[in-house]
Enzyme design. Structure first.
Site, PDB file in Angstrom:
ATOM      1  N   CYS A 115       0.619  -1.188   0.158  1.00  0.00           N
ATOM      2  CA  CYS A 115       0.039   0.255   0.071  1.00  0.00           C
ATOM      3  C   CYS A 115       0.822   1.129  -0.234  1.00  0.00           C
ATOM      4  O   CYS A 115       0.546   2.199  -0.597  1.00  0.00           O
ATOM      5  CB  CYS A 115      -0.976   0.047   1.062  1.00  0.00           C
ATOM      6  SG  CYS A 115      -0.324  -0.052   2.768  1.00  0.00           S
ATOM      7  N   HIS A 119      -2.357   0.832   6.932  1.00  0.00           N
ATOM      8  CA  HIS A 119      -2.742   1.024   5.472  1.00  0.00           C
ATOM      9  C   HIS A 119      -2.562   2.559   5.201  1.00  0.00           C
ATOM     10  O   HIS A 119      -2.427   3.246   6.200  1.00  0.00           O
ATOM     11  CB  HIS A 119      -4.067   0.698   5.398  1.00  0.00           C
ATOM     12  CG  HIS A 119      -4.478   0.673   3.615  1.00  0.00           C
ATOM     13  ND1 HIS A 119      -3.808  -0.048   2.757  1.00  0.00           N
ATOM     14  CD2 HIS A 119      -5.295   1.506   3.015  1.00  0.00           C
ATOM     15  CE1 HIS A 119      -4.424   0.154   1.592  1.00  0.00           C
ATOM     16  NE2 HIS A 119      -5.472   1.202   1.608  1.00  0.00           N
ATOM     17  N   ASP A 165      -7.988   5.955  -2.698  1.00  0.00           N
ATOM     18  CA  ASP A 165      -6.912   4.659  -2.346  1.00  0.00           C
ATOM     19  C   ASP A 165      -6.501   4.053  -3.650  1.00  0.00           C
ATOM     20  O   ASP A 165      -7.138   3.113  -4.391  1.00  0.00           O
ATOM     21  CB  ASP A 165      -7.803   3.784  -1.234  1.00  0.00           C
ATOM     22  CG  ASP A 165      -7.013   2.560  -0.964  1.00  0.00           C
ATOM     23  OD1 ASP A 165      -5.781   2.613  -1.074  1.00  0.00           O
ATOM     24  OD2 ASP A 165      -7.673   2.067  -0.053  1.00  0.00           O
TER      25      ASP A 165
END
Length: 662
Positions: free
Chosen positions: A417, A461, A477
């Site tokens: 991520c 994250h 995202d």
């Protein structure tokens, strides 16, 4: 009397050392190594003094020992106004007391110090295992205190039994005081030494940081909702906003609005939160991080004391989170709130900042996108389309060099991520669009039986936010473009083949063990909700529910009723145990026989045997001699031979035995 004769008995010494070992063992890992060695040396010296192999240290040696440990403390701790050096000071007092442990007064003082050291255990940890160990250590200290009463009391079974009885008797009083005594601020609010290692999200992000966190399954947050629960796609628990990029890592600017010194400042008028409207209400229980930042959904507000909001939509605490901390939050969806029309100059400059050089291929592509005069949404979609077409989401990405963004976008195309979020924000800034990295947690496991969301370390994250005119900051995202199942189902399912691959025992793959771990976490959750988080507000609510109105008279009544009940039970126990035990039937019948003879003028003498008494009755009253002999014979057979027929005969004889007064 010489020195050896005045020393404490061996049993007393051993109990004292056992109590010290019980209360110091949990602290051995956080105390300096030299202090542990000093305690062992002091114990061995005291045992040698008992055996007569050496003398107890004199005054000069004691002064030297105090000086040595003072120098040790000064060199071991950077901050004196902290919990660790204070606990170390107590441990030193307990250690040095062994060098003058001579009389029972010294023994009592050492054991009282042990009680204080045992209490400090709960400063660092308030979990169930620590609570159980704390009770056991208090039991050992109390047994050591009981053992000082004499050689017979020092026997392990008797000392531990007496200590267990004393602790059991104190439980009702403890429960009443727990409910009634005013709640004070916890000792763990005092700063702890910052040198202690911590886990969790740090205040910077470098490629590989979050993939390392994915190897830990320790709990990070427990979140319970008062009302609707957000779907998995909206469970973004933001904790840090990272706007500064140095070419390798993302960090925070040391200025107002981006650091934690701006907490509690009022929001701009255009961003004030409405009093009504759609929002989420929830409570977060956060594990200790030794950092001040907290985690919540976007646009949060908290009424919990010591918690404030920053201008970049985060929650922070006025002091670092040294232990589990519970706070109430309300969050509003951004789509329901007004936004400022423009981004102020300082924030725009910070969120467009890039190093002067590096990553030439990414800059060239961004320049091409910029020349097309695309909207921020269109530029974002161009980058996300690239991620969707040819990138791989993996927990074990390859190492990147100096131009990390170029190597990721055009060479390796494998990442976690932080790779996707960092490269996306770099591209957006290079295209002239303000953007920033947000770090926190995403998702969580819903525990249905207790109705709370369990967020673990591997849920850490990173995602991005971009500024869109007339809409403000909007979440994007990039990971969701590559691995949407990561957002929808969590990391464990999105990377099933790689998840916890290095674990010695893959507990997550064994259904029974996973269920047991959830049961244990639910138990810890209830423990914290019931005991640890019992603050002054919850105490006031409970007392109002019990008393109706909190007043001195009703509080005194609340204390008096349990005390009266406890005293009544104690008096009843004393009365019942003090009564004469019920005699066997044969002895009761024979006692009635003796009472009737006493009323007739022939009393049984003290210590006189039944047969001797029968002979004396026959000598003094010949008319009663035959009956006295039969009754005595029946009593002997019923009492000593346990003959049931003799017992029945004894009852028949006594029915007709009515001697007259002389």
């Amino acid at each position: 009397m010489n020195q050896i004769e005045s020393l404490l008995p061996r049993e007393s010494l051993l109990w004292i050392f056992a109590a010290q070992l019980a209360v110091l063992t949990p602290h051995f890992l956080r105390l300096p190594g030299w202090l542990v060695a000093a305690w062992v040396l002091a114990v061995l010296w005291r045992l040698d003094a008992y055996r007569g192999r050496r003398e107890l240290p004199g005054r000069l040696a004691k002064y030297m020992a105090v000086g040595i440990v003072a120098v040790g403390l000064l060199s071991s701790y950077r901050h004196w106004f902290a919990l660790e050096p204070m606990v170390a000071l107590l441990a030193i007092a307990l250690t040095l007391k062994n060098l003058e442990l001579v009389s029972r007064r010294d023994a009592f003082l050492s054991l009282l110090l042990s009680y204080f050291v045992a209490a400090t255990l709960f400063i660092f940890d308030q979990s169930i295992p620590v609570a159980v160990y704390g009770v056991l250590s208090i039991l050992v200290v109390t047994a050591a205190l009981a053992a000082q009463c004499g050689r017979h009391s020092a026997r392990p079974r008797r000392a531990l039994g007496l200590a267990a009885a004393l602790l059991a008797q104190s439980v009702p009083l403890m429960l009443v005081l727990f409910v009634v005594i005013p709640r004070l601020g916890p000792l763990w609010a005092v700063p702890q030494d910052s040198g202690e290692a911590t886990t969790g999200i740090s205040d910077s992000m470098t490629p590989g940081d979050f993939s390392r966190l994915s190897k830990s399954d320790e709990p990070a947050l427990r979140i319970s909702f008062d009302g609707p629960v957000p779907p998995p796609e909206q469970r973004y628990w933001r904790g840090l906003v990272l706007s500064r990029f140095d070419g390798r890592s993302w960090g925070r600017y040391p200025g107002f609005g981006s650091d934690d010194r701006g907490w509690g400042q009022p929001r701009p008028a255009a961003s004030q939160l409405p009093a009504v409207g759609p929002r989420y209400r929830y409570q977060v229980i956060q594990e200790p991080t030794h950092k001040p930042w907290l985690f919540a959904l976007a646009r949060p507000h908290s009424d919990t004391g010591g918690v404030g909001e920053t201008r970049d939509d985060r929650l922070v605490k006025s002091t670092p989170v040294y232990s589990r901390f519970a706070y109430q939050v309300r969050s509003w969806p951004r789509s329901t709130l007004p936004v400022p029309e423009v981004l102020n100059t300082t924030d725009r400059r910070r969120n467009l900042q890039l190093p002067r050089g590096g990553n030439p291929r990414a800059r060239a592509w961004a320049a091409q996108l910029r020349e097309k005069n695309l909207s921020p949404q269109q530029v974002s979609q161009q980058i996300l389309d690239l991620f969707t077409r040819s990138f791989i989401y993996t927990l074990q990405p390859p190492a990147l060099g100096a131009d990390s963004v170029d190597e990721f976008l055009f060479d390796s195309r494998q990442g976690f991520c932080e790779h996707f979020a960092g490269s996306y924000v770099f591209m957006m800034r290079a295209a002239g669009i303000p953007a920033r990295v947000v770090a926190g947690y995403q998702g969580g496991e819903w525990v249905a039986r207790q109705e709370y969301l369990l967020v673990r370390d591997y849920d850490a994250h990173a995602w991005a936010e971009i500024w869109i005119p007339a809409r403000g900051w909007q979440r994007v995202d990039p990971t969701a473009a590559v691995s949407p199942e990561r957002i929808r189902d969590g990391l464990q399912r999105a990377a099933a083949d790689e998840f916890m691959r290095d674990a010695l025992l893959p507990l997550h793959r064994i259904a029974l063990l996973h269920r047991l771990r959830l049961e244990w976490d639910m138990l810890n959750y209830r423990w914290y909700q019931t005991v640890i988080s019992f603050d002054s507000d919850r105490q006031r609510t409970l007392l109002q529910r019990i008393l109706g109105e909190i007043s001195p008279a009703r509080l005194a009544l609340l204390l008096a009723i349990p005390a009266a009940v406890a005293l009544s039970i104690l008096l009843l126990w004393i009365w019942s145990t003090g009564r004469e035990q019920k005699l066997p039937e044969a002895q009761r019948l024979y006692r009635n026989f003796c009472r009737r003879l006493a009323r007739a003028g022939i009393g049984r003498r003290c210590g006189e045997a039944p047969r001797d008494f029968a002979r004396r009755v026959a000598a003094e009253e010949p008319g009663l001699g035959l009956m006295a002999d039969k009754i005595t014979t029946a009593f002997e057979m019923a009492s000593y031979a346990e003959d049931p027929r003799a017992g029945r005969q004894l009852r028949r004889l006594l029915r007709s035995f009515r001697p007259r007064r002389r």
